[in-house]
Design a protein around this motif. Sequence first.
Motif, PDB file in Angstrom:
ATOM      1  N   UNK A 517     -11.599 -10.750  -4.209  1.00 30.43           N
ATOM      2  CA  UNK A 517     -10.383 -10.867  -3.409  1.00 30.43           C
ATOM      3  C   UNK A 517      -9.207 -10.105  -4.024  1.00 30.43           C
ATOM      4  N   UNK A 518      -9.049 -10.202  -5.355  1.00 30.56           N
ATOM      5  CA  UNK A 518      -7.915  -9.539  -5.998  1.00 30.56           C
ATOM      6  C   UNK A 518      -8.018  -8.023  -5.890  1.00 30.56           C
ATOM      7  N   UNK A 519      -9.251  -7.500  -6.038  1.00 31.27           N
ATOM      8  CA  UNK A 519      -9.439  -6.055  -5.879  1.00 31.27           C
ATOM      9  C   UNK A 519      -9.110  -5.609  -4.456  1.00 31.27           C
ATOM     10  N   UNK A 522      -5.544  -5.120  -4.010  1.00 33.97           N
ATOM     11  CA  UNK A 522      -5.031  -3.935  -4.695  1.00 33.97           C
ATOM     12  C   UNK A 522      -5.317  -2.652  -3.914  1.00 33.97           C
ATOM     13  N   UNK A 523      -6.505  -2.565  -3.332  1.00 40.75           N
ATOM     14  CA  UNK A 523      -6.932  -1.305  -2.714  1.00 40.75           C
ATOM     15  C   UNK A 523      -6.723  -1.237  -1.203  1.00 40.75           C
ATOM     16  N   UNK A 524      -6.749  -2.369  -0.539  1.00 44.52           N
ATOM     17  CA  UNK A 524      -6.654  -2.349   0.929  1.00 44.52           C
ATOM     18  C   UNK A 524      -5.196  -2.378   1.360  1.00 44.52           C
ATOM     19  N   UNK A 525      -4.548  -1.222   1.295  1.00 43.52           N
ATOM     20  CA  UNK A 525      -3.130  -1.110   1.624  1.00 43.52           C
ATOM     21  C   UNK A 525      -2.888  -0.958   3.124  1.00 43.52           C
ATOM     22  N   UNK A 526      -3.974  -0.767   3.887  1.00 45.09           N
ATOM     23  CA  UNK A 526      -3.819  -0.542   5.330  1.00 45.09           C
ATOM     24  C   UNK A 526      -4.176  -1.780   6.155  1.00 45.09           C
ATOM     25  N   UNK A 527      -4.264  -2.936   5.481  1.00 43.74           N
ATOM     26  CA  UNK A 527      -4.587  -4.168   6.189  1.00 43.74           C
ATOM     27  C   UNK A 527      -5.961  -4.109   6.812  1.00 43.74           C
TER      28      UNK A 527
END
Length: 574
Positions: A517-519, A522-527
């Motif tokens: 979940x934490x990763x 961090x990486x899914x900036x586009x929802x």
Amino acid sequence: MKILLTAVNAKYIHSNLAVYSLRAYAEEAAEHIELAEFTINQKTESILQEIYKRKPEVLCFSCYIWNISIVEELAEEFHKLRPEVPIWVGGPEVSYEAEFFLEKHPYIKGVMMGEGEKIFSNLCRYYLGRQTKSDAEERFSVGDEEEMGLNRIPGIAYRTSAGIRVHAPETVLDMSDIPFAYQNMKDFEHKIIYYESSRGCPFRCSYCLSSVDKKLRFRDMELVKRELEFFIEHEVLQVKFVDRTFNCDSAHALEIWRFIKEKDKGITNFHFEVAADLMTEEELDFIAALRPGLIQLEIGVQTTNPATIEEIHRRMDLDKVKQVVRRIQSGKNIHQHLDLIAGLPFEDYQTFGKSFDEIYALKPEQLQLGFLKVLKGSYMYGHQEEYEIVHTSRPPYEVLQTKWLAYEDVQGIKRVEEMLEVYYNSGQYQKSIRLLEEVFDSAFHMFRELGEYYERKGYFLLNHTRNRRMEILLEFAEEIFAADKAERIREAAVYDIYARENAKTRPVFAENLQEWKQLSRRYCKKGKLSHLERFWYEDDGKKREKPYYILFDYQDRSPLDHQAIATKIEETEE
């Protein structure tokens, strides 16, 4: 006077080039012509109501194998309501046995045979001329078709009080004399545009009606360029050329490809049907440099069986076809769609399976498996007794069995076709199918066994979601896979699900998302337009001690298969 040109298309996204071309050519009568487009998925009653509301004084239908049954029903019911309105039909489904068609359908006034633009224009002139007659002239000519002018129109078959008359064909048109069919692009929003830069075909394949028209004609190139630029400027998503063999004239093909490259705005895709073995080095070098997704190619292979190729009068260098397909594929910029036909002469179950495997091995983006249609007017139609072809009596006149292929075999190939459509042509199960291929020495046998599994389980009788289709594939795989490979294909299935879309429902065979979940944050900036997934297996099948991650970007997709762009991420800590 209102003349209604009616098209019943196979799908909503299709447009009917024929009716637009007829209206454009009959420009003198344009104010009297209306168009009505429907689809075969609409209720016949609803279409009939709409036609009736239009109050036509002449009703015309464009007829093909996919709509002729509906057209016949519509014409018959409309005639009951408005018997005074003449009904005319045209198109390939009625052109080749026009007299028989009229005998069978007494509510039809006449048939426009063959190329329709000039014929339709003459019919419009005839009916508008009748409208301007004085009452005395009209009374004098009632019932006398010879005096009313139909006898002066070539290319028609029509009914008179004395019986059915069939006229000699109309002369073929100069392609450059046909006005541009597309003007108001609002009529074509969300639809595929069909376009022709040539008519006729230099080949004589026995299953195809294009072989009947051997006079190959081209539209003036300056007209073609203006019209293609019109599509590009209006940001049409897809233009499908209906030219039967687009590259039969290399200079013609190259000039069009150069032009669309020069004018390209990065939006419009152009579809061409080509003969791969006619592709020149110059053509191959040129298209290799095109923007990914600018063009796509449809290549009709039909069979790899030498005896069948010879019998259907097809000229094809199969080795050259394979070489060209692989070379185009190496550029990774062009979607290729290859065709096969089941039910051709000298093609039995085994040889068809071999044809399938040879073409499947080329890994085109789509492999279209079709079944022979015994089309009226074709060479195959005239030789069906010799080949012992049994086909459906109603359109699309599809093969049921032949001298070489039993009905049971046709049904087996049908199951292969359905599995191919679901699991290969959809592009939604790519990694999973590649793993499945490792267990089978024949792709044809793989899809056949998968189809038989569906049949045993009763799955053909049910509608399935995409996730459920994947679950069924895993059920099938786990029956034949060892434990380690079963684990690999479950992981491949997760990849396939998320490569296409950020699935709303988490697959039951996927790992718990909470573990990274934490990763994801961090990486899914586009929802919802991106997704992070964990994996353990490399492409070579080796399992890693520590996982890696794939970030799927749904805003950035491959122009060839529309898969999300996938980025591999190595993380040692979460």
